[in-house]
Design an enzyme around this catalytic site. Structure first.
Site, PDB file in Angstrom:
ATOM      1  N   HIS A  96     -12.946   2.255  -2.548  1.00 45.20           N
ATOM      2  CA  HIS A  96     -12.412   3.169  -1.528  1.00 45.20           C
ATOM      3  C   HIS A  96     -13.235   4.452  -1.478  1.00 45.20           C
ATOM      4  O   HIS A  96     -13.548   4.965  -0.399  1.00 45.20           O
ATOM      5  CB  HIS A  96     -10.947   3.488  -1.825  1.00 45.20           C
ATOM      6  CG  HIS A  96     -10.006   2.355  -1.561  1.00 45.20           C
ATOM      7  ND1 HIS A  96     -10.102   1.551  -0.457  1.00 45.20           N
ATOM      8  CD2 HIS A  96      -8.931   1.899  -2.265  1.00 45.20           C
ATOM      9  CE1 HIS A  96      -9.138   0.639  -0.481  1.00 45.20           C
ATOM     10  NE2 HIS A  96      -8.414   0.829  -1.577  1.00 45.20           N
ATOM     11  N   HIS A 125     -11.886  -1.429  -7.554  1.00 45.02           N
ATOM     12  CA  HIS A 125     -11.220  -1.386  -6.252  1.00 45.02           C
ATOM     13  C   HIS A 125     -11.130   0.051  -5.729  1.00 45.02           C
ATOM     14  O   HIS A 125     -11.518   0.344  -4.595  1.00 45.02           O
ATOM     15  CB  HIS A 125      -9.823  -1.997  -6.397  1.00 45.02           C
ATOM     16  CG  HIS A 125      -9.028  -2.040  -5.134  1.00 45.02           C
ATOM     17  ND1 HIS A 125      -8.795  -3.214  -4.444  1.00 45.02           N
ATOM     18  CD2 HIS A 125      -8.401  -1.068  -4.425  1.00 45.02           C
ATOM     19  CE1 HIS A 125      -8.060  -2.950  -3.372  1.00 45.02           C
ATOM     20  NE2 HIS A 125      -7.802  -1.647  -3.355  1.00 45.02           N
ATOM     21  N   GLU A 126     -10.641   0.962  -6.573  1.00 42.45           N
ATOM     22  CA  GLU A 126     -10.490   2.357  -6.136  1.00 42.45           C
ATOM     23  C   GLU A 126     -11.841   3.027  -5.918  1.00 42.45           C
ATOM     24  O   GLU A 126     -12.000   3.844  -5.005  1.00 42.45           O
ATOM     25  CB  GLU A 126      -9.662   3.139  -7.158  1.00 42.45           C
ATOM     26  CG  GLU A 126      -8.226   2.679  -7.286  1.00 42.45           C
ATOM     27  CD  GLU A 126      -7.491   2.645  -5.951  1.00 42.45           C
ATOM     28  OE1 GLU A 126      -7.760   3.502  -5.085  1.00 42.45           O
ATOM     29  OE2 GLU A 126      -6.659   1.744  -5.769  1.00 42.45           O
ATOM     30  N   HIS A 136      -9.319  -2.179   2.718  1.00 41.63           N
ATOM     31  CA  HIS A 136      -8.783  -3.435   2.208  1.00 41.63           C
ATOM     32  C   HIS A 136      -9.287  -4.596   3.052  1.00 41.63           C
ATOM     33  O   HIS A 136      -9.497  -4.461   4.256  1.00 41.63           O
ATOM     34  CB  HIS A 136      -7.252  -3.410   2.228  1.00 41.63           C
ATOM     35  CG  HIS A 136      -6.667  -2.561   1.142  1.00 41.63           C
ATOM     36  ND1 HIS A 136      -5.521  -1.818   1.308  1.00 41.63           N
ATOM     37  CD2 HIS A 136      -7.076  -2.327  -0.134  1.00 41.63           C
ATOM     38  CE1 HIS A 136      -5.244  -1.166   0.176  1.00 41.63           C
ATOM     39  NE2 HIS A 136      -6.182  -1.462  -0.699  1.00 41.63           N
ATOM     40  N   CYS A 143       0.836  -1.188   0.000  1.00 40.55           N
ATOM     41  CA  CYS A 143       0.000   0.000   0.000  1.00 40.55           C
ATOM     42  C   CYS A 143       0.878   1.248   0.000  1.00 40.55           C
ATOM     43  O   CYS A 143       2.011   1.225   0.473  1.00 40.55           O
ATOM     44  CB  CYS A 143      -0.915   0.001   1.221  1.00 40.55           C
ATOM     45  SG  CYS A 143      -2.174  -1.269   1.164  1.00 40.55           S
TER      46      CYS A 143
END
Length: 722
Positions: free
Chosen positions: A345, A341-342, A351, A173
């Site tokens: 967020h 995925h982003e 995660h 990360c």
């Protein structure tokens, strides 16, 4: 089983609602070697025509494809919420001036579906650019398909995506613990004071709508062959795949705008953190013309080893409602994983940790870069916590045709001082009435409208809007305008067929309502059905929704809640998301249809306003009220019993009488309808007013009696003589 590939919204119980929202930046960790394809296979998709019991519901398409040594039958249907119908695309001129164009996006070329006999399969195709382009996921294997350009036999290439986990080493990360703590401290105080947590009872909604803007940097543009159309095609493909991934959360990802940096990057691309920070500041001003819920930037930068970065829980909180997605030049399906995925967020997802699971080897919010298509229980919980506290911008479905429309000549909409607007150059070349500069061609009086034909006004008295039912009224052209007069209809409360009353252009009654849903033999159920079901206050029986609560019907209002039917012979084929219920009450089977929170489609089961609920009473806003609440400024006497009152409380006269009060000879109509034609012939009222019905009935009975009297003595006499 979701036989037709219908995506089932998995409902996960939210075990813990945290106070406040943790905001930090989360990096999609460092990538290893790029993904590789196997050698492609050439396939020719063959359309499958299903008949009999194997036939699909309307809207489904089926194709057969042979690859990997076997035949696969794909079933798919069109996605309706994906891209704005008039998509704004921004580019730059050589001197860096911003250009805006609006693409007309077909709404019938983006598909999603499944592979026959392959549980948990996924199909995401687009067919907007000739042939099929997209992704198939079958039994844990991922394939990409694309058309062979200019193939005369509809040939396509199918690539199998290698999924060897050794190609996806653990990724780091981009944040240290110190940075996480700093971000949390910076945002926590302001966030806690600003948020007003919603009721835990509202944690599940039927659908969320995320309006997304994508900005493409110059390196991504170069990778897409420096071709703006190719960039658009690539962006559409990625968003299509991401949208399919988010269906499991009941969330639509809707692309409402693209900006392409075709003349160079607006700011430097040095580190992923710097790009995200600069992007969040830049978009606050430069994307202000587009109302959006989130903005993500697609970049291609091999010098930046981080695959993506986004503010956690930035949704609905500009300017941090954004993220950066770094394409590594491998596969579009894997890049779609990065974007999903982003975006996760942005929607508050962290995660995944050891106790998180999704039923697959890899999950979307995993810290390992593997092909994935499912969210874990942890991601569900994070998503629901964020949307409960700050997801108000996701509640309303967008009106795709109105998302962004600059007022300008050439957009196909007549605005300001324009005489007409024929649209694009190609459209204007075929328009006989309108010029490219939005003025009328020489000799043309008009270019559009119900009273415009062959660039001329239609003559006075020409019918321009036919009545559609017994509660509607016709309109005629006036000979001096291209527009048909405003639509008028019969005044609310005037009787119509089946002892009902006209209300807002409709003649509503429970029996007709049941026939519309369940077929010609159905009819309204007994009073016991309405009392028993509509007093429950659930999705099958209620008198409205207050926030997240179904309101029980008061005993006097049970006929104004949800329609209940009996004598149902066939189960109707309904849209997705509706559920039928049948209940046995006192020996009668009562049938009804549900409606639950935020379905965002028309509720076909609610009793319509204007429906009779008792003697001299109708339903209005779920209440059974007296007809006297309707304003009857206009009465039959106002029209001298020779016309009908319209919804403007003006007389619509029968043929032979003229407005405004039907006192003098004329051709009918009203002061609102335009001049009626003199060629209509005998006027037959659309509304059978009870008094006229009685007169007609009495006249008919009298005539029959007269005829019987005339013929009776002859028959008696003849019978007697025999």
């Amino acid at each position: 089983m979701a036989v037709d590939g219908t995506l089932v919204y998995i409902r996960v119980t939210l075990l813990l609602l945290w106070l406040g929202v943790f905001l930090s930046i989360s990096g999609y960790c460092q990538a290893g070697p790029s993904q590789h394809f196997t050698s492609p296979e050439v396939v020719i998709p063959l359309k499958v025509i299903s008949r009999g019991r194997s036939a699909k519901a309307p809207g489904w398409l089926s194709y057969s494809l042979r690859f990997g040594g076997q035949k696969h039958v794909v079933h798919m249907r069109v996605k309706k919420l994906l891209v704005s119908r008039h998509l704004p695309v921004f580019t730059y001129t050589d001197d860096r001036a911003l250009l805006e164009d609006q693409l007309f996006i077909p709404d019938d070329c983006y598909y999603h579906g499944y592979v026959e006999a392959a549980p948990e399969s996924l199909v995401v195709f687009s067919a907007c650019f000739g042939g099929f382009r997209g992704v198939l996921k079958i039994s844990g294997l991922t394939y990409e398909i694309e058309p062979i350009r200019h193939s005369a036999t509809f040939e396509h290439l199918v690539y199998k995506i290698n999924s060897n986990e050794t190609q996806f080493p653990a990724m780091r990360c981009g944040l240290t613990e110190k940075e996480v703590a700093r971000q949390q401290l910076e945002f926590e105080e302001a966030e806690n004071s600003a948020l007003e947590p919603k009721s835990a009872g509202d944690w599940w909604t039927h659908a969320w709508f995320l309006e997304l803007v994508v900005v493409v940097n110059h390196d991504f543009f170069i990778y897409s062959q420096s071709n703006i159309s190719k960039v658009q095609e690539d962006v559409f493909l990625v968003v299509n795949i991401v949208d399919s991934m988010y269906k499991q959360l009941g969330t639509y990802i809707i692309l409402i705008g693209i900006e392409i940096w075709n003349q160079g990057n607006v700011f430097p691309m040095t580190s992923i953190e710097q790009v995200l920070n600069d992007f969040s500041q830049w978009k606050q001003i430069s994307l202000s013309q587009l109302q959006h819920d989130a903005a993500h930037m697609f970049i291609k930068n091999s010098l930046i080893s981080i695959l993506g970065l986004a503010y956690v829980a930035g949704i609905c909180r500009p300017p941090i409602d954004c993220g950066v997605d770094n394409f590594q030049g491998d596969t579009w399906s894997l890049f779609a994983n990065t974007v999903a995925h982003e975006l996760g967020h942005t929607l508050g997802m962290q995660h995944d940790e050891e106790f998180c699971f999704c039923g697959e080897r890899g999950c979307i919010m995993n810290t390992f870069r593997v092909p994935a298509e499912k969210f874990t229980n942890c991601s569900y919980a994070d998503f629901m916590k964020t949307t409960l506290n700050q997801g108000s911008c996701l509640h309303n479905p967008p009106r795709l045709g109105e998302i962004f429309m600059l007022k300008r000549c050439g957009n196909g909409v007549v605005e300001r001082e324009e005489q007409c607007d024929c649209g694009s150059v190609q459209q204007c070349e075929q328009d006989a009435c309108c010029l490219l500069n939005c003025t009328l061609r020489p000799g043309a009086a008009c270019a559009f409208g119900l009273c415009c034909k062959d660039c001329k006004f239609m003559p006075s008295g020409e019918l321009c809007r036919q009545e559609v039912n017994e509660c509607d009224l016709p309109e005629w052209c006036n000979g001096t305008s291209h527009q048909c007069p405003e639509d008028r209809y019969v005044q609310d409360g005037i009787p119509c067929s089946d002892s009902a009353y006209c209300y807002q252009k409709r003649c509503n009654n429970h029996d007709q309502h049941c026939r519309e849903i369940f077929g010609k033999d159905a009819k309204s159920a007994s009073q016991n059905c309405y009392k028993e079901i509509n007093s429950q206050g659930n999705r099958f029986g209620h008198c409205g929704i207050n926030g997240t609560t179904y309101l029980k019907c008061h005993i006097s209002d049970v006929f104004c809640g949800r329609v209940q039917c009996e004598n149902v012979r066939d189960i109707p084929l309904l849209q997705d998301h509706f559920t039928l219920q049948h209940t046995h009450i006192n020996g009668v089977t009562c049938w009804g249809i549900d409606y639950h929170l935020r379905m965002n489609i028309s509720d076909i089961g609610e009793v319509k306003d204007g429906t009779v609920c008792g003697p001299g009473k109708i339903c209005i806003h779920k209440k059974c009220v007296s007809l006297s609440v309707l304003s009857h400024v206009c009465l039959p006497e106002t029209c001298n019993m020779k016309g009908i009152c319209n919804n403007k409380h003006h007389c619509h006269c029968g043929y032979g009488w003229s407005p405004p009060y039907c006192q003098h000879r004329g051709y009918g109509g009203s002061i609102d309808s335009g001049p009626a034609s003199a060629k209509r012939g005998v006027f037959l009222p659309l509304i059978v007013i009870p008094s006229l019905s009685v007169l007609t009935f009495l006249f008919t009975v009298g005539l029959l009696m007269y005829l019987r009297q005339c013929s009776g003595p002859k028959e008696t006499k003849a019978h007697s003589s025999g």
